[in-house]
Each structure stands twice: as structure tokens, then as C-alpha cells.
Write an enzyme that holds these catalytic residues in place. Structure first.
Site, short mmCIF file in Angstrom:
data_model
loop_
_atom_site.label_atom_id
_atom_site.label_comp_id
_atom_site.label_asym_id
_atom_site.label_seq_id
_atom_site.Cartn_x
_atom_site.Cartn_y
_atom_site.Cartn_z
N GLU A 101 -6.53 -8.46 -15.32
CA GLU A 101 -5.13 -8.89 -15.32
C GLU A 101 -5.06 -10.35 -14.86
OE1 GLU A 101 -2.51 -8.53 -12.14
OE2 GLU A 101 -3.74 -7.12 -11.00
N LYS A 109 -1.77 -1.26 -1.84
CA LYS A 109 -1.43 -1.75 -0.49
C LYS A 109 -0.45 -0.81 0.18
CE LYS A 109 -2.32 -6.67 -0.66
NZ LYS A 109 -2.37 -7.32 -1.97
N1 PSU Z 1 -0.58 -5.56 -5.65
C1 PSU Z 1 -1.51 -6.37 -5.10
N2 PSU Z 1 -1.81 -7.56 -5.72
C2 PSU Z 1 -1.20 -7.94 -6.90
C3 PSU Z 1 -0.24 -7.05 -7.46
C4 PSU Z 1 0.04 -5.88 -6.82
O1 PSU Z 1 -2.06 -6.05 -4.07
O2 PSU Z 1 -1.50 -9.02 -7.43
C5 PSU Z 1 0.39 -7.42 -8.79
C6 PSU Z 1 -0.34 -6.71 -9.94
O3 PSU Z 1 -0.34 -7.57 -11.07
C7 PSU Z 1 0.55 -5.49 -10.21
C8 PSU Z 1 1.93 -6.08 -9.95
O4 PSU Z 1 0.43 -4.98 -11.52
O5 PSU Z 1 1.75 -6.92 -8.82
C9 PSU Z 1 2.95 -5.01 -9.67
O6 PSU Z 1 4.22 -5.59 -9.61
P1 PSU Z 1 5.54 -4.65 -9.50
O7 PSU Z 1 5.46 -4.04 -8.13
O8 PSU Z 1 6.69 -5.62 -9.64
O9 PSU Z 1 5.45 -3.65 -10.60
#
Ligand code: PSU
Ligand code: MN
Length: 303
Positions: free
Chosen positions: A25, A159
Site C-alpha cells: 500500500e 493499533k
Molecule cells: N494504521 C496504521 N498505519 C497506517 C494506516 C492504518 O497503523 O498507515 C493506514 C492504512 O493505509 C489503512 C488506513 O488502510 O490507514 C485506514 O484508514 P481508515 O481508518 O480511515 O479506514
């Protein structure tokens, strides 16, 4: 008509020849995932780990209205500096409108990887069910996307600023197999044990490859989540990280942020609250995930 999907030559050759490929990603490598210059180092280490494991790395991003599978060295700077976060539901608009640079989340990456025929994907941590989701409804689309697309996701769990119990429940509801890589515990990113068990343990790439082929044989759709704990030596002190998470969440609350802005803000606040100590841990776990993903891709290519 120009195509909205571009697979770079190295990845296209590997696809044709049935050689192992690992998708990556790009949100994690942008400023929304990691501060500069750690983002560049993280990409370098993950790319190298995938190659060392015998697979071809395929960084995904949106560039000039095209979903790219295998961002080239010459394009990398644009991606590292990307400021538009693209989840799966943002892809149609990003592509149709010719967006210059979009960095892909887990949900967008599994969508694009599946479209290209790439079966394995390495990330740092997935999105999940946010704390307080019973009021806000904030559940990352990452979870649903993993249930839709036949791609193995290797992640260091998620996390603990998320509600991990509900995240695991939601993965069960969506029918996503969750397996621990040499562990029976679901990891919580900076720490090896979230306190929650995983339903099953795998020990080598061939274990996961066997699951992928078996799922296909019975028509079970979607991917598999491989939960790979951070290496022991890189783990952070759970008490310290929990205190930092609480401070970060309080900051988000105080700013009344909602929607896709929540995760990047919490990530930045955690880096600040741990005075940067979270960064080496983040890089180590991402690199470790890249290695495991390569092992799985190699095993899949052999089946
Ligand atoms: N959690 C992390 N690091 C990240 C992300 C999440 O510890 O970089 C990023 C990833 O790209 C994940 C996105 O797919 O955040 C999720 O965002 P949302 O919670 O808005 O769906
Ligand atoms: Mn969200």
C-alpha cells in the site's frame, strides 16, 4: 480509450511467468502514515525485504488517474509526497477525474491487487473498528474489502487505538480467516500480544498457500488476514504505548475530527506522544511483514 490500470513491466513479467509478487500500500509511505524521512526508509526496507525473499514488490498508488501496480523508482517521490488518501470507495472518482497523486489504503490496495491478479499484500497495520463506533459508526472499509478480494494481507495486527475486540468480531462476521504467524495471539502493532487470541496459527508460507487454494476450491470468497507480531527486540513497552495512545485519542476528540482524517491524525499524535520512539518499531514491523509476505508469495507461486 486509455486504461485505468497500469501494471509495470517487472510485475507484468512476473505475472506472466507465475513468479511471486507482493503488493504494497502507499498510505503508510506517505506523510499520512509516517513522517519524513522515515517514510522513505520504510519503503526502501520493505522493498528490499520482498526482493531478498525472492518476490517482486508492487507498490500501488493512483498516478494521473491510473491505478498503478508497481510504482517505478522515477515515480516514487510523487507517491512519498502524496496527500490524497484513497480508500476503495474513492477509486472510481480518483480514476475518472484523473487525480494526480493518490496514496492507497489497505482497502484500495487489495482492490487494485486483485484486479491485477496479485495474491499477496504486505502492510504495517490494518484499519478496523474505532473505539466509540457504536456512536460514530466508524469502521474502516479495510475489513469489508479484505472479505471481498482474494488477497492475503500480512499485517502486525492493528493499533490499539482501535477497538480490537470489535475488530476481531467484525472480521469473523465478514468471514475473513485470521491466522497468527507463529503465534496464537492477535498482535497490537507495537506490542506482540493484544490480549486477544487468534483462531488459528500458521508456521510457514506453505500453510497459508494451502489455505488460499482450499478457500478457492470451496468457493469461499475474499482474502486471509495473517497477523504477524512485531519482532521481540523491537517491541515497545505496552504501558508507555497505551499512555501515548490515550493522549493521541484525547487530541482527536478535542479536534472533533471524523471520517478518513481520524487515522492519520491519531498516527501523527502517537509519533509525537512517543517522542519518535514509535518510528523504529513501525519500520521494523513493516519490514518483517514484507519478509513474511514474500515467503507466502513464494509458496503460492509453487502451488
Ligand atoms: N494504521 C496504521 N498505519 C497506517 C494506516 C492504518 O497503523 O498507515 C493506514 C492504512 O493505509 C489503512 C488506513 O488502510 O490507514 C485506514 O484508514 P481508515 O481508518 O480511515 O479506514
Ligand atoms: Mn473511517
Amino acid at each position: 480509450m486509455h486504461s485505468n490500470l497500469r501494471i509495470n513491466d517487472e510485475v507484468a513479467d512476473a505475472l506472466t511467468q507465475g513468479r511471486p509478487i507482493v503488493a504494497m500500500e502507499s498510505t503508510i509511505y506517505s506523510g499520512m502514515g509516517l513522517p519524513s524521512p522515515a517514510n522513505r526508509e520504510c519503503h526502501e526496507r520493505c522493498d528490499a525485504a520482498i526482493r531478498a525473499g525472492g518476490a517482486v514488490p508492487a507498490l500501488t498508488a493512483v498516478l494521473d488517474g491510473v491505478a498503478v501496480v508497481g510504482v517505478t523508482a522515477g515515480e516514487l517521490d510523487r507517491v512519498l509526497e502524496g496527500e490524497a488518501k484513497i480508500a476503495a470507495r474513492d477509486l472510481p472518482r480518483a480514476l475518472a477525474s484523473g487525480l494526480g497523486v493518490g496514496v492507497t489504503t489497505v482497502s484500495a490496495t487489495v482492490t487494485i491487487a486483485a484486479a491485477a491478479g496479485v495474491e499477496v499484500f504486505a502492510t504495517g497495520g490494518i484499519g478496523g473498528v474505532h473505539r466509540g463506533s457504536e456512536l460514530t459508526g466508524d469502521v474502516s472499509h479495510d475489513l469489508l474489502a479484505m472479505s471481498r478480494h482474494p488477497v492475503v494481507t500480512v499485517s502486525a495486527g492493528a493499533k490499539a487505538f482501535l477497538d480490537l475486540a470489535r475488530t476481531l468480531e467484525e472480521l469473523e462476521t465478514l468471514g475473513v480467516p485470521v491466522v497468527g504467524w507463529n503465534t496464537d495471539r492477535f498482535p497490537a502493532f507495537y506490542v506482540r500480544d493484544s490480549g486477544f487470541p487468534v483462531p488459528a496459527t500458521v508456521r510457514r508460507g506453505s500453510d497459508v498457500a494451502g489455505m488460499v487454494r482450499s478457500a478457492a476450491a470451496v468457493g469461499h470468497p475474499g482474502g486471509i488476514l495473517v497477523a504477524n507480531p512485531i519482532p521481540e527486540a523491537d517491541q515497545l513497552d505496552p504501558a508507555r504505548i497505551n499512555a501515548a495512545l490515550e493522549r493521541a485519542l484525547a487530541e482527536v476528540d478535542a479536534n472533533a475530527i471524523a471520517g478518513p482524517g481520524v487515522t492519520p491524525l491519531v498516527l501523527a499524535a502517537i509519533a509525537e506522544a512517543t517522542e519518535g520512539d514509535s518510528i523504529p518499531a513501525n519500520l521494523a514491523l513493516a519490514e518483517n511483514n514484507a519478509s513474511v509476505a514474500a515467503e507466502i508469495a513464494v509458496a503460492l507461486a509453487a502451488t
